[in-house]
Design a protein around this motif. Structure first.
Motif, PDB file in Angstrom:
ATOM      1  N   ASP A   1      -8.644 -62.312  69.210  1.00 52.26           N
ATOM      2  CA  ASP A   1      -9.142 -63.595  68.735  1.00 52.26           C
ATOM      3  C   ASP A   1      -8.072 -64.647  69.027  1.00 52.26           C
ATOM      4  OD1 ASP A   1     -10.717 -65.442  67.583  1.00 52.26           O
ATOM      5  OD2 ASP A   1     -11.084 -64.295  65.744  1.00 52.26           O
ATOM      6  N   THR A   2      -8.471 -65.890  69.240  1.00 54.86           N
ATOM      7  CA  THR A   2      -7.479 -66.909  69.551  1.00 54.86           C
ATOM      8  C   THR A   2      -6.928 -67.587  68.291  1.00 54.86           C
ATOM      9  OG1 THR A   2      -9.292 -68.433  69.927  1.00 54.86           O
ATOM     10  CG2 THR A   2      -8.323 -67.424  71.861  1.00 54.86           C
ATOM     11  N   ASN A   3      -7.576 -67.346  67.143  1.00 55.26           N
ATOM     12  CA  ASN A   3      -7.067 -67.932  65.892  1.00 55.26           C
ATOM     13  C   ASN A   3      -6.787 -66.834  64.891  1.00 55.26           C
ATOM     14  OD1 ASN A   3      -7.550 -70.618  66.790  1.00 55.26           O
ATOM     15  ND2 ASN A   3      -9.717 -70.242  66.388  1.00 55.26           N
ATOM     16  N   TYR A   4      -5.670 -66.962  64.189  1.00 55.34           N
ATOM     17  CA  TYR A   4      -5.343 -65.973  63.177  1.00 55.34           C
ATOM     18  C   TYR A   4      -4.787 -66.687  61.946  1.00 55.34           C
ATOM     19  CZ  TYR A   4      -2.895 -62.257  60.698  1.00 55.34           C
ATOM     20  OH  TYR A   4      -2.457 -61.393  59.737  1.00 55.34           O
ATOM     21  N   PRO A   5      -5.467 -66.514  60.813  1.00 54.46           N
ATOM     22  CA  PRO A   5      -4.965 -67.192  59.612  1.00 54.46           C
ATOM     23  C   PRO A   5      -3.816 -66.383  58.999  1.00 54.46           C
ATOM     24  CG  PRO A   5      -7.095 -66.130  59.177  1.00 54.46           C
ATOM     25  CD  PRO A   5      -6.690 -65.749  60.563  1.00 54.46           C
ATOM     26  N   GLY A   6      -2.605 -66.660  59.396  1.00 50.35           N
ATOM     27  CA  GLY A   6      -1.440 -65.943  58.886  1.00 50.35           C
ATOM     28  C   GLY A   6      -0.932 -66.593  57.611  1.00 50.35           C
ATOM     29  N   PRO A   7      -0.027 -65.899  56.938  1.00 54.07           N
ATOM     30  CA  PRO A   7       0.534 -66.465  55.697  1.00 54.07           C
ATOM     31  C   PRO A   7       1.260 -67.788  55.974  1.00 54.07           C
ATOM     32  CG  PRO A   7       1.647 -64.395  56.326  1.00 54.07           C
ATOM     33  CD  PRO A   7       0.498 -64.557  57.240  1.00 54.07           C
ATOM     34  N   GLU A   8       1.821 -67.900  57.194  1.00 56.36           N
ATOM     35  CA  GLU A   8       2.544 -69.151  57.457  1.00 56.36           C
ATOM     36  C   GLU A   8       1.612 -70.249  57.950  1.00 56.36           C
ATOM     37  OE1 GLU A   8       2.114 -66.360  59.275  1.00 56.36           O
ATOM     38  OE2 GLU A   8       4.125 -65.773  59.904  1.00 56.36           O
TER      39      GLU A   8
END
Ligand code: SF4
Ligand code: SF4
Ligand code: SF4
Ligand code: FES
Lengths: 168, 321
Positions: free
Chosen positions: B132-139
């Motif tokens: 996927d091109t987007n990843y909702p990371g903690p940062e």
């Protein structure tokens, strides 16, 4: 896909048998679909694969090549070259994503007007099933037609000079 | 002393071989270092994107760009470097004609993802997870480059001044190109820095009447080292390939695979080679032609080994996506 898609087919016909056959189909009012645009070459053996690709690039939905029956070629073995090329071209086109319905190579003699009509009809029907060729970039089929005619002449001249078959 | 050449070397969809080839110029690499300041070379030096964006337009004299374009990041960097370089050079077969990576154009992104993330025997991916091109990371949200549906040559994405052929280019070819730039002895824009003849024209193998009775692959036979390889059933790209490599493969008893690209006047390397091969098939009727053709394992992958992105049906400028 829209129902009123009318495929554009480039027909490359040798002067001696096939063109005469197509002509017969025209004059004896054996109707064949108006989808085909015909360019006449001296011999089916002089149609370079590069030009087949160009035809697709410039808006053809299909390419039909027709020559004299084996044994009847005006240049003795021009159509032997055609029959060697055909299976390779067919495989190349399929590999690069051009459906088999879009390319046909046939033999039509001067007296086979009716047969020619049927071949074109069938091809139009088959191409309608796969739809318009999607990857085309241009709309200059006329230019390609001139190039086909001109390159066939060049090839003839080179042959008379005893040019090599090395392709370089 | 004239100001030193500001040289950038960049890679996109590449294998690293082109960068190594520059190092392979042996002691000449020192001459290159003497003539040029290397302002960017990711394989050898650390750099960040902002270092490139900080550079002024025209501040790079020459950019040697290797690799094809298959992701949004590669396209962006190609454009950024083009805007800052006086000369943009497609370096190596991948940049020039798509090279090996562009064989991916025989399928598409979906087909490749299916193979890699689903169908290979060693893949276990029950949830069918795809990149996927987007990843909702903690940062915060992280972004990855997009992979395109097809692979492009450099000149389908930005304007290119010269082409340095080869997979990779030979040290001699690289040196010729560098020398032309350093001395200002530049050929017309668009020139391919290589020979002007075809490989066959300068090949010393014995040529008799060319005839193919069966297609063979290099591992199937031990080729006669003196005779034309094509006549022995090995598909050799010599008839349509530019010379200038010093016959690297044919001198080692391997057929040419076409890495120096199409020779002058050849517009489509693959289609032209297919035609040359067809004309020497030793058959006279349709059935034998079909049978003989079927012994050729992979026509498209052979005739377009290094130039599929520039095959006529793929050769157009990339628009926005
Ligand atoms: S041209 Fe060859 S050596 Fe250079 S990056 Fe491409 S695959 Fe590697
Ligand atoms: S086809 Fe290959 S081996 Fe034969 S002459 Fe040409 S380059 Fe040499
Ligand atoms: S012989 Fe052909 S494939 Fe080998 S290096 Fe030369 S151009 Fe490239
Ligand atoms: S003249 Fe008709 S195929 Fe050669």
């Amino acid at each position: 896909m829209s129902d009123n898609f009318e495929p554009k087919i480039l027909g490359i016909l040798c002067n001696w048998c096939s063109y005469a056959g197509a002509d017969l189909a025209g004059t004896s009012r054996l109707k064949y679909p108006a989808n085909i645009r015909i360019v006449k070459v001296m011999c089916s053996g002089r149609v370079e694969p590069t030009l087949i690709l160009k035809a697709f690039q410039e808006g053809a939905d299909g390419v039909l090549i027709s020559g004299c029956h084996p044994g009847d070629c005006h240049y003795v073995d021009g159509n032997i070259k055609t029959l060697r090329r055909t299976p390779l071209v067919a495989r190349l086109l399929t590999q690069i994503g051009i459906e088999p319905e879009r390319f046909k190579q046939v033999w039509v003699s001067a007296s086979e007007g009716e047969k020619f009509g049927k071949i074109v009809e069938q091809m139009v029907e088959d191409i309608k099933k796969v739809g318009p060729y999607q990857k085309k970039m241009g709309d200059q089929l006329d230019v390609v037609m001139h190039e086909v005619a001109a390159s066939a002449k060049e090839a003839a001249a080179a042959e008379e000079k005893g040019g090599s078959n090395c392709g370089s | 002393m004239a100001p030193k050449l500001q040289l950038a070397i960049y890679w996109a969809a590449a294998c690293g071989g082109c960068d190594v080839a520059i190092l392979d110029t042996d002691e000449k690499i020192l001459n290159i270092a003497e003539a040029a300041d290397i302002v960017l070379w990711p394989i050898a030096m650390d750099f960040k994107y902002e270092d490139i964006y900080k550079m002024e337009p025209g501040s790079i004299d020459v950019c040697l760009f290797n690799g094809a374009i298959r992701t949004s990041e590669q396209e962006e960097l190609a454009k950024a470097l083009r805007a800052r370089s006086k000369f943009m050079i497609a370096f190596g077969a991948c940049a020039a004609w798509g090279g090996i990576p562009s064989l991916a154009n025989l399928t598409n992104r979906e087909g490749i993802f299916n193979t890699v993330y689903k169908e290979t025997a060693t893949t276990i991916n029950e949830e069918d997870i795809r990149p996927d091109t987007n990843y909702p990371g903690p940062e915060g949200e992280l972004h990855l480059p997009r992979i395109y549906d097809r692979v492009w040559s450099l000149d389908q994405v930005v304007d290119v001044d010269y082409y340095v052929p080869g997979c990779p280019p030979t040290p001699e070819t690289i040196w010729t190109a560098i020398l032309a730039i350093v001395t200002g002895n530049l050929p017309p824009k668009g020139t391919v820095i290589g020979g002007t003849k075809s490989l066959c024209d300068t090949c010393e193998r014995e040529k008799t009447e060319k005839k193919i009775t069966q297609f063979k692959r290099p591992f199937e036979i031990i080729a006669d080292p003196k005779k034309c390889l094509l006549e022995q059933g090995l598909v050799c790209c010599g008839p349509v390939t530019r010379d200038g490599c010093g016959h690297r493969c044919t001198n080692n008893n391997m057929p040419c695979r076409g890495c120096y690209g199409p020779s002058e006047k050849v517009s489509d390397q693959g289609a032209k080679l297919l035609n040359a091969i067809a004309s020497i098939m030793d058959v006279k009727d349709e059935k034998s032609a079909q049978e003989l053709a079927a012994t050729w394992e992979d026509p498209a992958g052979t005739v377009y080994r290094f130039s599929l992105a520039k095959s006529l049906i793929y050769d157009y400028k990339k628009g926005g996506e």
